[in-house]
Design a protein around this motif. Structure first.
Motif, PDB file in Angstrom:
ATOM      1  N   ILE A  73     -30.793  27.824  23.272  1.00  0.00           N
ATOM      2  CA  ILE A  73     -29.846  28.282  22.266  1.00  0.00           C
ATOM      3  C   ILE A  73     -29.635  27.161  21.254  1.00  0.00           C
ATOM      4  CG2 ILE A  73     -27.586  29.287  21.834  1.00  0.00           C
ATOM      5  CD1 ILE A  73     -27.368  29.895  24.816  1.00  0.00           C
ATOM      6  N   ASN A  74     -29.946  27.425  20.023  1.00  0.00           N
ATOM      7  CA  ASN A  74     -29.805  26.439  18.956  1.00  0.00           C
ATOM      8  C   ASN A  74     -28.717  26.868  17.978  1.00  0.00           C
ATOM      9  OD1 ASN A  74     -31.995  24.958  20.019  1.00  0.00           O
ATOM     10  ND2 ASN A  74     -33.450  26.205  18.853  1.00  0.00           N
ATOM     11  N   SER A  75     -28.269  25.907  17.188  1.00  0.00           N
ATOM     12  CA  SER A  75     -27.260  26.172  16.145  1.00  0.00           C
ATOM     13  C   SER A  75     -26.091  26.990  16.700  1.00  0.00           C
ATOM     14  CB  SER A  75     -27.910  26.921  14.968  1.00  0.00           C
ATOM     15  OG  SER A  75     -28.982  26.182  14.434  1.00  0.00           O
ATOM     16  N   LEU A  76     -25.540  26.486  17.785  1.00  0.00           N
ATOM     17  CA  LEU A  76     -24.481  27.230  18.468  1.00  0.00           C
ATOM     18  C   LEU A  76     -23.275  27.440  17.569  1.00  0.00           C
ATOM     19  CD1 LEU A  76     -24.964  25.646  21.919  1.00  0.00           C
ATOM     20  CD2 LEU A  76     -24.538  28.079  21.589  1.00  0.00           C
ATOM     21  N   LYS A  77     -22.675  28.619  17.719  1.00  0.00           N
ATOM     22  CA  LYS A  77     -21.501  29.015  16.953  1.00  0.00           C
ATOM     23  C   LYS A  77     -20.351  29.319  17.915  1.00  0.00           C
ATOM     24  CE  LYS A  77     -24.523  31.387  13.658  1.00  0.00           C
ATOM     25  NZ  LYS A  77     -24.821  32.677  12.992  1.00  0.00           N
ATOM     26  N   PRO A  78     -19.123  29.214  17.455  1.00  0.00           N
ATOM     27  CA  PRO A  78     -17.997  29.555  18.353  1.00  0.00           C
ATOM     28  C   PRO A  78     -18.110  30.959  18.937  1.00  0.00           C
ATOM     29  CG  PRO A  78     -17.193  28.382  16.430  1.00  0.00           C
ATOM     30  CD  PRO A  78     -18.657  28.636  16.191  1.00  0.00           C
ATOM     31  N   GLU A  79     -18.681  31.874  18.205  1.00  0.00           N
ATOM     32  CA  GLU A  79     -18.824  33.239  18.713  1.00  0.00           C
ATOM     33  C   GLU A  79     -19.884  33.378  19.797  1.00  0.00           C
ATOM     34  OE1 GLU A  79     -18.888  32.256  15.497  1.00  0.00           O
ATOM     35  OE2 GLU A  79     -20.357  33.429  14.338  1.00  0.00           O
ATOM     36  N   ASP A  80     -20.618  32.309  20.068  1.00  0.00           N
ATOM     37  CA  ASP A  80     -21.553  32.311  21.196  1.00  0.00           C
ATOM     38  C   ASP A  80     -20.833  32.003  22.508  1.00  0.00           C
ATOM     39  OD1 ASP A  80     -23.952  30.682  19.078  1.00  0.00           O
ATOM     40  OD2 ASP A  80     -23.887  32.804  19.642  1.00  0.00           O
ATOM     41  N   THR A  81     -19.564  31.647  22.444  1.00  0.00           N
ATOM     42  CA  THR A  81     -18.804  31.371  23.653  1.00  0.00           C
ATOM     43  C   THR A  81     -18.770  32.606  24.543  1.00  0.00           C
ATOM     44  OG1 THR A  81     -17.415  29.705  22.587  1.00  0.00           O
ATOM     45  CG2 THR A  81     -16.508  30.801  24.542  1.00  0.00           C
ATOM     46  N   ALA A  82     -19.242  32.433  25.777  1.00  0.00           N
ATOM     47  CA  ALA A  82     -19.350  33.556  26.708  1.00  0.00           C
ATOM     48  C   ALA A  82     -19.840  33.037  28.049  1.00  0.00           C
ATOM     49  CB  ALA A  82     -20.335  34.603  26.177  1.00  0.00           C
ATOM     50  N   VAL A  83     -19.765  33.901  29.039  1.00  0.00           N
ATOM     51  CA  VAL A  83     -20.485  33.659  30.287  1.00  0.00           C
ATOM     52  C   VAL A  83     -21.868  34.278  30.126  1.00  0.00           C
ATOM     53  CG1 VAL A  83     -20.571  34.041  32.770  1.00  0.00           C
ATOM     54  CG2 VAL A  83     -18.366  33.671  31.640  1.00  0.00           C
ATOM     55  N   TYR A  84     -22.882  33.491  30.404  1.00  0.00           N
ATOM     56  CA  TYR A  84     -24.262  33.942  30.259  1.00  0.00           C
ATOM     57  C   TYR A  84     -24.829  34.264  31.637  1.00  0.00           C
ATOM     58  CZ  TYR A  84     -24.293  32.777  25.334  1.00  0.00           C
ATOM     59  OH  TYR A  84     -24.027  32.760  23.983  1.00  0.00           O
ATOM     60  N   TYR A  85     -25.402  35.447  31.742  1.00  0.00           N
ATOM     61  CA  TYR A  85     -25.946  35.933  33.003  1.00  0.00           C
ATOM     62  C   TYR A  85     -27.453  36.175  32.862  1.00  0.00           C
ATOM     63  CZ  TYR A  85     -21.086  37.156  34.079  1.00  0.00           C
ATOM     64  OH  TYR A  85     -19.736  37.136  34.301  1.00  0.00           O
ATOM     65  N   CYS A  86     -28.197  35.849  33.910  1.00  0.00           N
ATOM     66  CA  CYS A  86     -29.585  36.279  33.926  1.00  0.00           C
ATOM     67  C   CYS A  86     -29.723  37.460  34.884  1.00  0.00           C
ATOM     68  CB  CYS A  86     -30.535  35.153  34.304  1.00  0.00           C
ATOM     69  SG  CYS A  86     -30.520  34.675  36.021  1.00  0.00           S
ATOM     70  N   SER A  87     -30.756  38.233  34.637  1.00  0.00           N
ATOM     71  CA  SER A  87     -30.985  39.455  35.381  1.00  0.00           C
ATOM     72  C   SER A  87     -32.480  39.641  35.575  1.00  0.00           C
ATOM     73  CB  SER A  87     -30.400  40.638  34.611  1.00  0.00           C
ATOM     74  OG  SER A  87     -30.757  41.866  35.197  1.00  0.00           O
ATOM     75  N   ALA A  88     -32.848  40.128  36.744  1.00  0.00           N
ATOM     76  CA  ALA A  88     -34.237  40.466  37.040  1.00  0.00           C
ATOM     77  C   ALA A  88     -34.327  41.969  37.223  1.00  0.00           C
ATOM     78  CB  ALA A  88     -34.704  39.751  38.296  1.00  0.00           C
ATOM     79  N   GLY A  89     -35.333  42.591  36.626  1.00  0.00           N
ATOM     80  CA  GLY A  89     -35.423  44.034  36.731  1.00  0.00           C
ATOM     81  C   GLY A  89     -36.839  44.554  36.807  1.00  0.00           C
ATOM     82  N   ARG A  90     -37.018  45.621  37.510  1.00  0.00           N
ATOM     83  CA  ARG A  90     -38.285  46.351  37.548  1.00  0.00           C
ATOM     84  C   ARG A  90     -37.973  47.782  37.921  1.00  0.00           C
ATOM     85  NH1 ARG A  90     -42.185  45.037  42.591  1.00  0.00           N
ATOM     86  NH2 ARG A  90     -43.429  46.473  41.358  1.00  0.00           N
ATOM     87  N   VAL A  91     -38.938  48.647  37.698  1.00  0.00           N
ATOM     88  CA  VAL A  91     -38.773  50.062  38.041  1.00  0.00           C
ATOM     89  C   VAL A  91     -39.765  50.392  39.149  1.00  0.00           C
ATOM     90  CG1 VAL A  91     -38.862  52.438  37.233  1.00  0.00           C
ATOM     91  CG2 VAL A  91     -37.995  50.630  35.729  1.00  0.00           C
ATOM     92  N   LEU A  92     -39.242  50.824  40.264  1.00  0.00           N
ATOM     93  CA  LEU A  92     -40.063  51.261  41.381  1.00  0.00           C
ATOM     94  C   LEU A  92     -40.084  52.788  41.420  1.00  0.00           C
ATOM     95  CD1 LEU A  92     -38.785  48.789  44.121  1.00  0.00           C
ATOM     96  CD2 LEU A  92     -40.836  48.591  42.716  1.00  0.00           C
ATOM     97  N   GLY A  93     -40.901  53.331  42.306  1.00  0.00           N
ATOM     98  CA  GLY A  93     -40.936  54.779  42.427  1.00  0.00           C
ATOM     99  C   GLY A  93     -39.590  55.367  42.788  1.00  0.00           C
ATOM    100  N   SER A  94     -38.789  54.582  43.505  1.00  0.00           N
ATOM    101  CA  SER A  94     -37.472  55.060  43.939  1.00  0.00           C
ATOM    102  C   SER A  94     -36.405  54.849  42.879  1.00  0.00           C
ATOM    103  CB  SER A  94     -37.081  54.341  45.226  1.00  0.00           C
ATOM    104  OG  SER A  94     -37.113  52.944  45.037  1.00  0.00           O
ATOM    105  N   GLY A  95     -36.771  54.185  41.791  1.00  0.00           N
ATOM    106  CA  GLY A  95     -35.791  53.954  40.744  1.00  0.00           C
ATOM    107  C   GLY A  95     -35.735  52.494  40.331  1.00  0.00           C
TER     108      GLY A  95
END
Length: 120
Positions: A83-105
């Protein structure tokens, strides 16, 4: 046991930079697209960026496209968000997520988040 552990957040001045990391374990990392989201105080969690599982293609939310860079190191089972040129509006909790779609959903895993605060 599936784990996504974010790190690299902190307090930074406007205009500064941060690199967030998300270390994955407990699943086959290379089978999953990885995403970053953020949630500002009192607001809903919003998608920020995605990197594919296969060809490393990336896509960004329009509001961050020119300042954020998502990448992944499959040898380290880690995804990054520069993240470059950070702004006050970038203030947040940042989450990562892993995702894939299987036959079951769809299958989605979440980390616990890392706080980014942009303030002078």
């Amino acid at each position: 046991q599936v784990q996504l552990v974010e790190s690299g957040g902190g307090l930074v001045q406007p205009g500064g930079s941060l690199r967030l990391s998300c270390a994955a374990s407990g699943f086959t990392f290379t089978n999953y697209a990885m995403r970053w989201f953020r949630q500002a105080p009192g607001k809903e969690r919003l998608w920020v960026a995605t990197i594919s599982a296969t060809d490393m293609s990336t896509i960004y939310a329009g509001s961050v496209k020119d300042r954020f860079t998502i990448s992944r190191d499959n040898a380290k089972n880690t995804v990054y968000l520069q993240i470059n040129s950070l702004k006050p509006e970038d203030t947040a909790v940042y989450y990562c997520s892993a995702g894939r779609v299987l036959g079951s959903g769809p299958v989605t895993y979440w980390g616990q988040g890392t706080q980014v605060t942009v303030s002078s």
